[in-house]
Write a protein that holds these residues in place. Structure first.
Motif, PDB file in Angstrom:
ATOM      1  N   ALA A 226       0.834  -1.208   0.000  1.00  0.00           N
ATOM      2  CA  ALA A 226       0.000   0.000   0.000  1.00  0.00           C
ATOM      3  C   ALA A 226       0.865   1.253   0.000  1.00  0.00           C
ATOM      4  N   VAL A 227       1.940   1.220   0.764  1.00  0.00           N
ATOM      5  CA  VAL A 227       2.862   2.356   0.818  1.00  0.00           C
ATOM      6  C   VAL A 227       3.513   2.571  -0.546  1.00  0.00           C
ATOM      7  N   CYS A 228       3.963   1.494  -1.165  1.00  0.00           N
ATOM      8  CA  CYS A 228       4.593   1.573  -2.481  1.00  0.00           C
ATOM      9  C   CYS A 228       3.640   2.191  -3.502  1.00  0.00           C
ATOM     10  N   GLY A 229       2.421   1.710  -3.519  1.00  0.00           N
ATOM     11  CA  GLY A 229       1.433   2.221  -4.467  1.00  0.00           C
ATOM     12  C   GLY A 229       1.137   3.690  -4.248  1.00  0.00           C
TER      13      GLY A 229
ATOM     14  N   ILE B 125       5.018  -4.644 -10.027  1.00  0.00           N
ATOM     15  CA  ILE B 125       3.882  -4.079 -10.756  1.00  0.00           C
ATOM     16  C   ILE B 125       3.432  -2.759 -10.127  1.00  0.00           C
ATOM     17  N   LEU B 126       3.521  -2.679  -8.800  1.00  0.00           N
ATOM     18  CA  LEU B 126       3.128  -1.455  -8.097  1.00  0.00           C
ATOM     19  C   LEU B 126       4.134  -0.329  -8.292  1.00  0.00           C
TER      20      LEU B 126
ATOM     21  N   ASP C 256      11.395  -0.495  -7.754  1.00  0.00           N
ATOM     22  CA  ASP C 256      12.512  -0.609  -8.683  1.00  0.00           C
ATOM     23  C   ASP C 256      13.291  -1.906  -8.490  1.00  0.00           C
ATOM     24  N   ASP C 257      13.185  -2.494  -7.298  1.00  0.00           N
ATOM     25  CA  ASP C 257      13.900  -3.743  -7.018  1.00  0.00           C
ATOM     26  C   ASP C 257      13.204  -4.439  -5.857  1.00  0.00           C
ATOM     27  N   TYR C 258      13.447  -5.736  -5.742  1.00  0.00           N
ATOM     28  CA  TYR C 258      12.849  -6.540  -4.662  1.00  0.00           C
ATOM     29  C   TYR C 258      13.950  -7.437  -4.121  1.00  0.00           C
ATOM     30  N   ILE C 259      14.346  -7.202  -2.875  1.00  0.00           N
ATOM     31  CA  ILE C 259      15.443  -7.954  -2.260  1.00  0.00           C
ATOM     32  C   ILE C 259      14.899  -8.812  -1.135  1.00  0.00           C
ATOM     33  N   GLU C 260      15.323 -10.071  -1.107  1.00  0.00           N
ATOM     34  CA  GLU C 260      14.867 -10.999  -0.078  1.00  0.00           C
ATOM     35  C   GLU C 260      15.706 -10.868   1.192  1.00  0.00           C
TER      36      GLU C 260
ATOM     37  N   ILE D  91       3.102   6.032  -2.792  1.00  0.00           N
ATOM     38  CA  ILE D  91       4.249   6.860  -3.174  1.00  0.00           C
ATOM     39  C   ILE D  91       4.344   6.961  -4.688  1.00  0.00           C
ATOM     40  N   ARG D  92       4.097   5.833  -5.361  1.00  0.00           N
ATOM     41  CA  ARG D  92       4.218   5.829  -6.813  1.00  0.00           C
ATOM     42  C   ARG D  92       3.138   6.683  -7.486  1.00  0.00           C
ATOM     43  N   GLU D  93       2.017   6.887  -6.808  1.00  0.00           N
ATOM     44  CA  GLU D  93       0.992   7.796  -7.329  1.00  0.00           C
ATOM     45  C   GLU D  93       1.498   9.228  -7.372  1.00  0.00           C
ATOM     46  N   GLN D  94       2.430   9.559  -6.480  1.00  0.00           N
ATOM     47  CA  GLN D  94       2.875  10.937  -6.325  1.00  0.00           C
ATOM     48  C   GLN D  94       4.184  11.245  -7.029  1.00  0.00           C
ATOM     49  N   SER D  95       5.080  10.273  -7.142  1.00  0.00           N
ATOM     50  CA  SER D  95       6.405  10.593  -7.657  1.00  0.00           C
ATOM     51  C   SER D  95       7.118   9.365  -8.206  1.00  0.00           C
TER      52      SER D  95
END
Length: 220
Positions: A62-65, A92-93, A96-100, A67-71
């Motif tokens: 939800a946070v990612c989505g 998809i949201l 830029d990267d996904y680290i485990e 933030i991505r709406e704004q910038s």
């Protein structure tokens, strides 16, 4: 503006990561909930967000989505959730990267350094006949140097670096003037008007800086 916003509810892990990042001379702030992360981002901004997924309240997706709406701020998701569906959802949201988790700190630091080098070391930002030099803090339009105040330059750079994104008036105001500024939101409208007079062929019919009614502004 903060260099890196860490969104992590594990305090020990967050503190450790802060120590490593500060040793690399990044300025850092930490949020332990999704709601606090969005509040800090709205107030202070960040050049990069390191985002956990499993958080109290709003989760990392939800946070990612939001933030991505704004910038277009770079986002690296760091999560113990390793399923393919989670990784795809994050990307998809707009991450830029996904680290485990657990991750190698040297690899993470290298990824962060790479993002900062690619995104923020570029001296000039160019859009057609408009050129901003971030080092000299100058603006040239159609080959001529423009007289710009500090706020005008910062505002134009923010809009240009988020080209195609609709930025809310509150987000822009907090980033340029600060959430604790004595100025009023109306000063943003005035500065937008001044910018249009300088970089639009017809300021009354702006092509570059467009108003998104009821929301804010977008650099097209």
């Amino acid at each position: 503006m903060t260099d890196i916003l860490i969104v992590e509810d594990n305090r020990e892990l967050a503190d450790l990561l802060c120590d490593f990042l500060r040793m690399e001379h990044y300025s850092v702030c930490v949020a332990d909930t999704g709601e606090k992360a969005l509040q800090l981002y709205e107030q202070h901004g960040a050049k990069l967000v390191l985002l956990d997924i499993m958080l109290p309240g709003k989760d990392g997706f939800a946070v990612c989505g939001k933030i991505r709406e704004q910038s277009n701020t770079p986002i690296i998701i760091i999560s113990a959730r390793t399923e393919k569906e989670d990784k795809l959802n994050g990307l998809i949201l707009g991450a830029d990267d996904y680290i485990e988790k657990p991750y190698d700190i040297d690899i993470l630091l290298a990824k962060i350094a790479g993002i900062f080098k690619r995104r923020y070391s570029q001296e000039e930002v160019v859009d057609g006949d408009l050129t901003l030099n971030k080092v000299k803090r100058t603006v040239c339009y159609q080959g001529s140097k423009l007289n710009m105040t500090q706020k005008e330059f910062d505002l134009l750079l923010l809009l240009l670096e988020n080209k195609g994104k609709t930025l809310t008036k509150e987000f822009i105001f907090n980033r340029i003037w600060g959430f604790d500024s004595d100025s009023e939101l109306q000063t943003l409208t005035v500065h937008i008007k001044w910018l249009r007079q300088k970089i639009e062929k017809d300021p009354k019919k702006p092509v570059r800086i467009q108003t998104v009614w009821g929301v804010g502004y977008q650099f097209v």
